[in-house]
Design a protein around this motif. Structure first.
Motif, short mmCIF file in Angstrom:
data_model
loop_
_atom_site.label_atom_id
_atom_site.label_comp_id
_atom_site.label_asym_id
_atom_site.label_seq_id
_atom_site.Cartn_x
_atom_site.Cartn_y
_atom_site.Cartn_z
N ARG A 79 -25.58 -4.90 -8.71
CA ARG A 79 -26.72 -5.35 -9.53
C ARG A 79 -27.65 -4.21 -9.90
NH1 ARG A 79 -27.69 -11.22 -10.58
NH2 ARG A 79 -25.60 -11.87 -10.09
N HIS A 80 -27.67 -3.17 -9.08
CA HIS A 80 -28.46 -1.98 -9.42
C HIS A 80 -27.89 -1.30 -10.65
CE1 HIS A 80 -31.57 -1.17 -6.45
NE2 HIS A 80 -30.78 -1.66 -5.51
N GLY A 81 -26.61 -1.58 -10.96
CA GLY A 81 -26.00 -0.96 -12.14
C GLY A 81 -24.95 0.07 -11.79
N ILE A 82 -24.30 -0.12 -10.64
CA ILE A 82 -23.21 0.78 -10.26
C ILE A 82 -21.92 -0.03 -10.23
CG2 ILE A 82 -22.29 2.34 -8.49
CD1 ILE A 82 -25.14 2.87 -7.56
N ALA A 83 -20.95 0.37 -11.06
CA ALA A 83 -19.66 -0.32 -11.10
C ALA A 83 -18.58 0.64 -10.63
CB ALA A 83 -19.36 -0.80 -12.52
N ARG A 84 -17.45 0.10 -10.21
CA ARG A 84 -16.37 1.00 -9.80
C ARG A 84 -15.00 0.42 -10.17
NH1 ARG A 84 -15.18 1.35 -3.40
NH2 ARG A 84 -13.46 2.58 -4.18
N THR A 85 -14.04 1.31 -10.28
CA THR A 85 -12.65 0.88 -10.34
C THR A 85 -11.99 1.36 -9.06
OG1 THR A 85 -11.82 2.90 -11.37
CG2 THR A 85 -12.60 1.16 -12.85
N PHE A 86 -10.80 0.82 -8.78
CA PHE A 86 -10.14 1.12 -7.51
C PHE A 86 -8.92 1.99 -7.71
CE2 PHE A 86 -12.81 -2.45 -6.73
CZ PHE A 86 -13.27 -2.23 -5.44
N GLN A 87 -8.57 2.70 -6.64
CA GLN A 87 -7.42 3.59 -6.65
C GLN A 87 -6.15 2.79 -7.00
OE1 GLN A 87 -7.59 5.92 -3.15
NE2 GLN A 87 -5.63 6.93 -3.50
N ASN A 88 -6.02 1.63 -6.35
CA ASN A 88 -4.93 0.72 -6.71
C ASN A 88 -5.56 -0.38 -7.54
OD1 ASN A 88 -3.02 2.11 -5.03
ND2 ASN A 88 -4.16 1.24 -3.32
N LEU A 89 -4.88 -0.77 -8.57
CA LEU A 89 -5.45 -1.74 -9.51
C LEU A 89 -5.98 -2.97 -8.81
CD1 LEU A 89 -2.77 -1.48 -12.27
CD2 LEU A 89 -5.22 -1.20 -12.63
N ALA A 90 -7.10 -3.48 -9.29
CA ALA A 90 -7.69 -4.68 -8.69
C ALA A 90 -8.00 -5.70 -9.78
CB ALA A 90 -8.94 -4.30 -7.91
N LEU A 91 -7.05 -5.92 -10.68
CA LEU A 91 -7.24 -6.94 -11.71
C LEU A 91 -6.83 -8.30 -11.16
CD1 LEU A 91 -5.73 -5.04 -14.76
CD2 LEU A 91 -8.14 -5.62 -14.42
N PHE A 92 -7.37 -9.38 -11.74
CA PHE A 92 -6.95 -10.72 -11.34
C PHE A 92 -5.64 -11.04 -12.06
CE2 PHE A 92 -11.69 -10.87 -11.19
CZ PHE A 92 -11.81 -10.96 -9.81
N GLY A 93 -4.57 -11.15 -11.27
CA GLY A 93 -3.23 -11.29 -11.85
C GLY A 93 -3.04 -12.59 -12.62
N GLY A 94 -3.73 -13.65 -12.21
CA GLY A 94 -3.55 -14.94 -12.87
C GLY A 94 -4.41 -15.12 -14.11
N LEU A 95 -5.27 -14.14 -14.39
CA LEU A 95 -6.18 -14.25 -15.54
C LEU A 95 -5.74 -13.33 -16.66
CD1 LEU A 95 -9.72 -14.19 -13.82
CD2 LEU A 95 -8.30 -16.17 -14.37
N SER A 96 -5.99 -13.74 -17.90
CA SER A 96 -5.67 -12.88 -19.04
C SER A 96 -6.60 -11.67 -19.05
CB SER A 96 -5.83 -13.66 -20.35
OG SER A 96 -7.21 -13.91 -20.57
N VAL A 97 -6.28 -10.72 -19.90
CA VAL A 97 -7.14 -9.53 -20.06
C VAL A 97 -8.56 -9.96 -20.41
CG1 VAL A 97 -7.54 -7.57 -21.61
CG2 VAL A 97 -5.25 -7.96 -20.65
N MET A 98 -8.67 -10.87 -21.37
CA MET A 98 -9.98 -11.37 -21.81
C MET A 98 -10.74 -11.99 -20.63
SD MET A 98 -11.59 -11.82 -24.65
CE MET A 98 -13.11 -12.64 -25.06
N GLU A 99 -10.04 -12.82 -19.85
CA GLU A 99 -10.70 -13.48 -18.71
C GLU A 99 -11.09 -12.48 -17.63
OE1 GLU A 99 -8.43 -17.79 -19.15
OE2 GLU A 99 -7.49 -16.17 -18.04
#
Ligand code: ATP
Length: 258
Positions: A79-99
């Protein structure tokens, strides 16, 4: 120099007898790209985990825009405004790209996923806003044609781009990228590099990146911090770091890592 966006001060993280981070201090200036490099086990991921509230450091301080956020819970740090991505992908597999992108927006919006599901008028308005923002982000990154695809239907490089897009949806001020080019082909790396640079240029985004590909790091970064066995061994402009003898012997001179 102006107040840094992120200030890491004497950060130490101990696991039993291992110092994953040992008295590390450096800062990240707004609108710049700072990269952290170092051999395997140097403490890079631990550093990201301490900044994003996933680990509570043994000692030391993390300040964001002058405010102490050391050991704040992960959701507060987001919420402070810090986002991150992960070394291994952490996308929701059951959701579309848009979702997946909209899930990123919900992290930022006021009503949560539950209200989203129940669809109060406020939540509906928020959903429309999130949809518009997701479309914009996908268009900006050239990903519109895969909006309805599932992550598993995309190449690895594209999935990393989607994860990057989701981090941007959080309207973060600082984005931490953990090995954004790992596992990518040369072409995919060049595309990702270009995307990061475009976002930095056009939105003045601040990035903190962990990446092993040294030529990519050298061309992408304004500032490089080098860790070795948990300690900082260099900190400076890419050209200076490249010539630093401690860095050459610990890291750059050897091809054995990764
Ligand atoms: P890589 O380039 O392989 O991702 P890294 O620089 O990210 O490595 P870290 O994963 O931060 O390195 O690990 C630093 C040290 O801390 C290593 O010795 C690792 O084994 C140790 N470590 C990290 N997390 C933990 C943990 N949760 N428990 C115990 N030891 C840990």
């Amino acid at each position: 120099m102006s107040t840094p966006m992120l200030n890491i001060s004497q950060l130490t993280m101990r696991f039993g007898g291992i110092y994953a981070l040992n008295d590390v201090s450096f800062s990240v200036q707004e609108g710049r790209t700072t990269s952290v490099i170092g051999p395997n086990g140097a403490g890079k991921t631990t550093l990201f985990n301490c900044i994003t509230g996933m680990y509570r450091p043994t000692s030391g301080q993390v300040q964001f825009r002058g405010q102490d956020i050391t050991a704040a819970p992960a959701h507060r740090i987001a919420r402070h405004g810090i986002a991150r991505t992960f070394q291994n992908l952490a996308l929701f597999g059951g959701l579309s790209v848009m979702e997946n992108l909209m899930a990123g927006a919900y992290l930022q919006g006021r009503s949560g996923l539950l209200q989203g599901a129940l669809m109060s008028p406020a939540a509906r308005a928020e959903r429309r806003k999130a949809e518009a923002a997701a479309h914009q982000t996908l268009a900006f990154l050239g990903l519109e044609d895969v909006a309805q695809a599932l992550p598993s239907e995309l190449s690895y490089g594209r999935q990393k781009q989607v994860e990057f897009a989701r981090a941007l949806m959080q309207k973060a001020q600082l984005v931490l990228l953990d090995e954004p080019m790992a596992g990518m082909s040369k072409t995919e790396k060049a595309m990702m590099s270009e995307l990061i640079q475009r976002v930095q240029r056009e939105f003045g985004m601040t990035f903190l990146i962990v990446e092993h590909d040294i030529p990519v790091v050298m061309s992408l970064s304004d500032h490089i911090v080098v860790l070795d066995f948990g300690s900082k061994i260099a900190d400076g402009l890419p050209a200076d770091v490249r010539q630093n003898s401690a860095v050459i012997s610990a890291y750059l001179g050897t091809e054995a890592h990764h």
